[in-house]
Design an enzyme around this catalytic site. Structure first.
Site, PDB file in Angstrom:
ATOM      1  N   PRO A  71       0.848  -1.202   0.000  1.00 39.43           N
ATOM      2  CA  PRO A  71       0.000   0.000   0.000  1.00 39.43           C
ATOM      3  C   PRO A  71       0.883   1.252   0.000  1.00 39.43           C
ATOM      4  O   PRO A  71       1.544   1.559   0.981  1.00 39.43           O
ATOM      5  CB  PRO A  71      -0.798  -0.117   1.298  1.00 39.43           C
ATOM      6  CG  PRO A  71       0.012  -1.013   2.171  1.00 39.43           C
ATOM      7  CD  PRO A  71       0.767  -1.940   1.279  1.00 39.43           C
ATOM      8  N   ASP A 100       6.112   2.219   1.615  1.00 38.05           N
ATOM      9  CA  ASP A 100       5.228   1.085   1.889  1.00 38.05           C
ATOM     10  C   ASP A 100       4.604   1.336   3.253  1.00 38.05           C
ATOM     11  O   ASP A 100       5.275   1.265   4.283  1.00 38.05           O
ATOM     12  CB  ASP A 100       6.047  -0.207   1.880  1.00 38.05           C
ATOM     13  CG  ASP A 100       5.193  -1.455   2.069  1.00 38.05           C
ATOM     14  OD1 ASP A 100       4.041  -1.336   2.546  1.00 38.05           O
ATOM     15  OD2 ASP A 100       5.686  -2.559   1.760  1.00 38.05           O
ATOM     16  N   HIS A 101       3.307   1.624   3.263  1.00 42.82           N
ATOM     17  CA  HIS A 101       2.635   2.044   4.505  1.00 42.82           C
ATOM     18  C   HIS A 101       2.539   0.916   5.530  1.00 42.82           C
ATOM     19  O   HIS A 101       2.235   1.151   6.694  1.00 42.82           O
ATOM     20  CB  HIS A 101       1.240   2.579   4.180  1.00 42.82           C
ATOM     21  CG  HIS A 101       0.746   3.597   5.165  1.00 42.82           C
ATOM     22  ND1 HIS A 101       1.492   4.045   6.226  1.00 42.82           N
ATOM     23  CD2 HIS A 101      -0.440   4.272   5.233  1.00 42.82           C
ATOM     24  CE1 HIS A 101       0.806   4.935   6.918  1.00 42.82           C
ATOM     25  NE2 HIS A 101      -0.381   5.087   6.331  1.00 42.82           N
ATOM     26  N   ARG A 102       2.794  -0.323   5.100  1.00 45.78           N
ATOM     27  CA  ARG A 102       2.812  -1.424   6.056  1.00 45.78           C
ATOM     28  C   ARG A 102       4.012  -1.321   6.987  1.00 45.78           C
ATOM     29  O   ARG A 102       3.959  -1.776   8.137  1.00 45.78           O
ATOM     30  CB  ARG A 102       2.873  -2.770   5.322  1.00 45.78           C
ATOM     31  CG  ARG A 102       1.695  -3.087   4.425  1.00 45.78           C
ATOM     32  CD  ARG A 102       1.942  -4.345   3.621  1.00 45.78           C
ATOM     33  NE  ARG A 102       3.123  -4.235   2.775  1.00 45.78           N
ATOM     34  CZ  ARG A 102       3.621  -5.227   2.044  1.00 45.78           C
ATOM     35  NH1 ARG A 102       3.022  -6.415   2.072  1.00 45.78           N
ATOM     36  NH2 ARG A 102       4.683  -5.050   1.296  1.00 45.78           N
TER      37      ARG A 102
END
Length: 412
Positions: free
Chosen positions: A209, A384-386
């Site tokens: 994401p 990467d928002h994770r």
């Protein structure tokens, strides 16, 4: 002693290679460590040396053919040794019909002798307007494809098997959508480097994401700094070199950006290896400056220029583009003001750099506001928002901006 020449595996992720060019022909004597052929991978073009000395008895793979690694592509050995069994065994592995070494020449010789005696007239050889690999010829026959209509993508425009498959698929699709041949200017197969880039970008975009952060940077002092720094240098340091240098410094200060996801674990890299995106005709390639945080600005600049030159010449070695932990993609030279870049999987972040524009900005000095023309550049960080939340990303970008606006704070 007779041995197979195989398609070499030049990198961990390499599964296939395209035989680009033979440097020797059948019947030539080849010395050990003499360049025998060239192959093209998704990243580069490589010269491959012979592992043994001997006569190149049989070429099993034509120029332009794509072959899985470790499969036989030729036979080298003594000139008088029987290699018929080796040829047939290799053909089975390559999925080709059996071929013999001497029969075609012998048949031609006998036919010529008979013709000369007046018993029969020699048949006129059929003109071949297209160069085509054996595998492509077989596939064309299976699918009923007219070879003369297919554009070759191999060296010298050789028609390879994937050209046949792509043409056949396109014909099926266009017949359904009523696209006429006259409406199509050209077709190129979605294979090789272009397809690998697409697959990896899709994997990154739809797996990770993405979240984006953009900031404007006043590059006025940075430009002045480089003008002074470059006075005594023959090989000038560029804005991009300075950005890569600063990114490496900030990653050292904020290592929580220098990570990737492996299974159920977030892995933080010990080394800081900066990838520099380079556009070439076939797509995009990312050579990697290893241990960028440990290099001086001038050293980093020289190494980056060397890697970019090798990338454009398609001469990178596998170690030159492996192991990146963060990527910088600069489109400023194309006058792009700003853009968002897709993360170079499996990394966790990429910095997109836009062009520098002279624009009026409000400057505050001693609590007095005034308008001045400054050199402004926009940079966008994709993460990467994770693995990286907004606060960490913003902190990283803010620090990159600080060093670009106050380069005097750098130890170069």
């Amino acid at each position: 002693m007779v041995e197979y020449v195989i398609m070499p595996k030049l990198g961990f992720n390499m599964e296939k290679g395209t035989l680009l060019r033979w440097r020797k022909k059948e019947g030539d004597f080849v010395k050990e460590q003499e360049v025998l052929f060239e192959i093209e991978t998704d990243k580069t073009v490589m010269e491959v040396e012979a592992q043994v000395s001997g006569v190149l008895r049989k070429i099993l793979v034509t120029e332009g053919e794509e072959v899985p690694v470790t499969l036989p592509i030729a036979i080298i050995g003594d000139k008088d040794e029987d290699i018929s069994k080796m040829i047939n065994k290799a053909c089975q592995k390559l999925g080709k019909s059996e071929m013999t070494e001497e029969e075609p020449k012998e048949v031609k010789r006998i036919s010529q002798e008979i013709a000369e005696k007046g018993q029969i007239k020699p048949k006129k050889e059929k003109k071949e307007f297209k160069k085509i690999s054996p595998g492509a010829r077989k596939k064309a026959k299976e699918l009923g494809v007219e070879v003369q209509l297919v554009e070759g993508s191999g060296p010298g425009r050789v028609v390879i098997e994937k050209d046949i498959l792509n043409y056949f698929q396109l014909k099926r699709e266009t017949s359904k959508t009523f696209i006429k041949e006259k409406d199509i200017e050209k077709r190129i197969p979605y294979i090789g480097m272009r397809k690998i880039i697409g697959d990896r970008l899709s994997q990154s975009k739809f797996t990770a994401p993405h979240i984006y952060f953009t900031i404007s940077v006043d590059m006025t002092k940075a430009i002045s700094f480089l003008d002074t720094y470059n006075l005594d240098l023959q090989l000038k340091v560029t804005i991009n070199d300075l950005i890569v240098f600063i990114v490496a410094k900030v990653l050292k200060e904020q290592p929580n950006i220098n990570c990737l996801l492996v299974g159920e674990e977030i892995v933080y890299h010990k080394d800081i290896n900066i990838g520099v995106a380079v556009a070439i005709e076939e797509g995009l390639i990312v050579p990697v400056v290893k241990n960028a945080d440990k290099k001086s600005l001038s050293t980093l600049s020289k190494e980056t220029k060397k890697l970019i030159k090798l990338a454009r010449e398609r001469k990178l070695m596998p170690e030159d583009y492996k192991g990146g932990t963060f990527t910088v993609s600069n489109l400023g030279m194309y006058e792009i003001e700003s853009f968002t870049a897709i993360i170079n999987f499996p990394e966790a972040a990429i910095l997109a750099v836009g062009g520098i524009k002279r624009v009026p900005v409000v400057i505050e000095e001693e609590e007095v506001e005034k308008i001045e023309v400054r050199s402004i550049m926009k940079i966008t960080l994709s993460v990467d928002h994770r693995l990286i939340d907004g606060a960490k990303a913003a902190s990283f970008l803010k620090q990159v901006k600080y060093y670009l606006e106050f380069p005097e704070q750098l130890v170069i």
